[in-house]
Design a protein around this motif. Structure first.
Motif, PDB file in Angstrom:
ATOM      1  N   LEU A 148      44.605  37.020  42.022  1.00  0.00           N
ATOM      2  CA  LEU A 148      45.753  37.465  41.235  1.00  0.00           C
ATOM      3  C   LEU A 148      47.048  37.269  42.012  1.00  0.00           C
ATOM      4  O   LEU A 148      48.026  36.707  41.487  1.00  0.00           O
ATOM      5  CB  LEU A 148      45.571  38.940  40.874  1.00  0.00           C
ATOM      6  N   ARG A 149      47.047  37.705  43.250  1.00  0.00           N
ATOM      7  CA  ARG A 149      48.266  37.609  44.049  1.00  0.00           C
ATOM      8  C   ARG A 149      48.642  36.154  44.314  1.00  0.00           C
ATOM      9  O   ARG A 149      49.831  35.811  44.345  1.00  0.00           O
ATOM     10  CB  ARG A 149      48.087  38.380  45.348  1.00  0.00           C
ATOM     11  N   ASP A 150      47.656  35.298  44.504  1.00  0.00           N
ATOM     12  CA  ASP A 150      47.944  33.876  44.724  1.00  0.00           C
ATOM     13  C   ASP A 150      48.602  33.270  43.485  1.00  0.00           C
ATOM     14  O   ASP A 150      49.540  32.456  43.599  1.00  0.00           O
ATOM     15  CB  ASP A 150      46.662  33.120  45.060  1.00  0.00           C
ATOM     16  N   SER A 151      48.123  33.650  42.302  1.00  0.00           N
ATOM     17  CA  SER A 151      48.708  33.124  41.061  1.00  0.00           C
ATOM     18  C   SER A 151      50.154  33.567  40.904  1.00  0.00           C
ATOM     19  O   SER A 151      51.032  32.770  40.522  1.00  0.00           O
ATOM     20  CB  SER A 151      47.888  33.595  39.850  1.00  0.00           C
ATOM     21  N   ILE A 152      50.415  34.830  41.194  1.00  0.00           N
ATOM     22  CA  ILE A 152      51.772  35.351  41.077  1.00  0.00           C
ATOM     23  C   ILE A 152      52.692  34.686  42.094  1.00  0.00           C
ATOM     24  O   ILE A 152      53.820  34.280  41.778  1.00  0.00           O
ATOM     25  CB  ILE A 152      51.769  36.882  41.265  1.00  0.00           C
ATOM     26  N   SER A 153      52.208  34.541  43.311  1.00  0.00           N
ATOM     27  CA  SER A 153      53.015  33.922  44.361  1.00  0.00           C
ATOM     28  C   SER A 153      53.348  32.476  44.036  1.00  0.00           C
ATOM     29  O   SER A 153      54.492  32.031  44.220  1.00  0.00           O
ATOM     30  CB  SER A 153      52.271  34.015  45.697  1.00  0.00           C
ATOM     31  N   PHE A 297      49.201  34.840  32.527  1.00  0.00           N
ATOM     32  CA  PHE A 297      47.840  35.372  32.480  1.00  0.00           C
ATOM     33  C   PHE A 297      47.302  35.463  31.047  1.00  0.00           C
ATOM     34  O   PHE A 297      46.508  36.347  30.723  1.00  0.00           O
ATOM     35  CB  PHE A 297      47.794  36.746  33.157  1.00  0.00           C
ATOM     36  N   ALA A 298      47.730  34.528  30.221  1.00  0.00           N
ATOM     37  CA  ALA A 298      47.331  34.542  28.809  1.00  0.00           C
ATOM     38  C   ALA A 298      45.811  34.474  28.643  1.00  0.00           C
ATOM     39  O   ALA A 298      45.247  35.050  27.705  1.00  0.00           O
ATOM     40  CB  ALA A 298      47.997  33.384  28.062  1.00  0.00           C
ATOM     41  N   GLY A 299      45.122  33.775  29.530  1.00  0.00           N
ATOM     42  CA  GLY A 299      43.679  33.610  29.391  1.00  0.00           C
ATOM     43  C   GLY A 299      42.854  34.724  30.007  1.00  0.00           C
ATOM     44  O   GLY A 299      41.618  34.686  29.962  1.00  0.00           O
ATOM     45  N   LEU A 300      43.508  35.737  30.559  1.00  0.00           N
ATOM     46  CA  LEU A 300      42.802  36.814  31.246  1.00  0.00           C
ATOM     47  C   LEU A 300      42.481  37.946  30.272  1.00  0.00           C
ATOM     48  O   LEU A 300      43.318  38.334  29.458  1.00  0.00           O
ATOM     49  CB  LEU A 300      43.685  37.335  32.382  1.00  0.00           C
ATOM     50  N   ASP A 301      41.269  38.495  30.348  1.00  0.00           N
ATOM     51  CA  ASP A 301      40.852  39.625  29.505  1.00  0.00           C
ATOM     52  C   ASP A 301      40.463  40.782  30.428  1.00  0.00           C
ATOM     53  O   ASP A 301      39.287  40.979  30.755  1.00  0.00           O
ATOM     54  CB  ASP A 301      39.679  39.221  28.615  1.00  0.00           C
ATOM     55  N   PRO A 302      41.441  41.571  30.873  1.00  0.00           N
ATOM     56  CA  PRO A 302      41.157  42.616  31.862  1.00  0.00           C
ATOM     57  C   PRO A 302      40.172  43.685  31.388  1.00  0.00           C
ATOM     58  O   PRO A 302      39.352  44.156  32.180  1.00  0.00           O
ATOM     59  CB  PRO A 302      42.539  43.217  32.141  1.00  0.00           C
TER      60      PRO A 302
END
Length: 327
Positions: A148-153, A297-302
């Motif tokens: 998650l953090r890598d994607s945001i960074s 994060f459209a493809g994420l289903d938390p």
């Protein structure tokens, strides 16, 4: 040598995730109120599959001042597993446990620091003789946070302003918010600019005027199974999505909130308090990240991730509302 007689103060699901359901047979004392009173529907689900929970002696709850060191000592545990917040709350009373020959193992998921999550999990593994299982749990958590953090960074996007409030008091009274602690720390990990940072040390109410002046772009109201409170934010086991949304809409009627960017743009969310300060809160972190960066994060289903984690590690299959938006 693994502990055989355990006093368990908090982090009940982490204990079961690391030790398995059979580890419950080693618990001789429980701070039951911190589970049964805070998450009653969740407790009821566990009692269905682990009826032995009801027979474990109660030792009281730290936050309301009912924890009894005398009861704890009388149960003769090999070890007491307590949260960092409980040890601080007990003060010198915790030293009486150690003086009675009961080692106190301190773990901490409240700080929402991934390194502490991992260390606490591995420590539970040592106490329970489940080092390999604990290592898998810790590694899984660390991998989810890193991804998650890598994607945001990598996205290099502006950090949206976010406000998180514990909705236990309902819309009519300002509930606690968070600094670099619990939901505040999660909001920052998710890439948000937490408006409580620098205003609140750990947790406590933020002045309504401060919230309005900060103009949050995303709002998250934390709820639980608080059916005794007629307007509190409902979330968790057995809570229907529309019921949760109806409570959430009540917060929008607060004075001045109609002018907030988060409200104008429909970026107001509800999250489950029981899905914080836990190994499963990587899913809450994912949800906050998706609320902050919906396109990234459209493809994420938390919520699906949250339920899948339970299926992998715990004996219950939660059904209800654990994270949702107004839509």
């Amino acid at each position: 040598m693994p502990a055989r007689r355990i006093l368990l103060g908090f982090y009940f699901e982490e204990f079961l995730a690391v030790g398995g359901a059979e580890a419950l047979g080693r618990v001789v004392g429980l701070s039951r109120a911190a589970w049964k009173d805070w998450r009653p529907a969740n407790w009821a689900e566990y009692v269905k599959v682990l009826p032995g929970l009801e027979a474990i002696p109660e030792v009281g709850e730290v936050e309301v001042g009912t924890f009894s060191v005398e009861k704890a000592i009388a149960l003769k545990p090999d070890v007491a597993i307590l949260g960092d917040w409980q040890v601080k709350g007990l003060g010198t009373a915790a030293e009486r446990l150690a003086a009675a020959g009961i080692p106190v193992v301190v773990i901490d998921y409240h700080a929402e620091q991934p390194a502490r999550h991992a260390a606490s999990t591995r420590l539970l593994g040592q106490v329970l003789g489940e080092e390999a299982r604990a290592a898998r749990l810790a590694g899984e958590y660390e991998a989810a946070i890193t991804a998650l953090r890598d994607s945001i960074s990598a996205a290099r996007l502006p950090r949206p302003r976010i406000y998180v409030e514990l909705g236990s008091k309902g819309p009519g009274e300002q509930g606690p918010s968070y600094g670099d602690y619990m939901w505040g720390a999660l909001a920052a990990l998710a890439g948000g600019s937490n408006i409580g940072r620098g205003v609140i040390a750990t947790w406590g109410p933020m002045a309504a005027e401060t919230v309005l002046a900060s103009r949050p772009e995303v709002i998250a109201i934390a709820g639980s199974e608080w059916r005794r409170h007629p307007t509190a934010q409902l979330m968790g086991q057995g809570v229907a999505a529309e019921e949760a949304r109806a409570r959430l809409r009540g917060f929008l009627a607060r004075p001045g909130w109609n002018a907030l960017p988060a409200v104008r743009e429909g970026r107001v969310h509800a999250v489950y308090q029981g899905a914080s300060r836990t190994l499963a809160d990587f899913a809450s972190l994912q949800y906050l990240a998706k609320a902050l960066y919906p396109e990234l994060f459209a493809g994420l289903d938390p919520q699906a991730e949250y339920l899948a984690w339970h299926a992998r590690w715990l004996p219950i299959r939660p059904q209800g509302s654990f994270m949702l938006g107004l839509a």
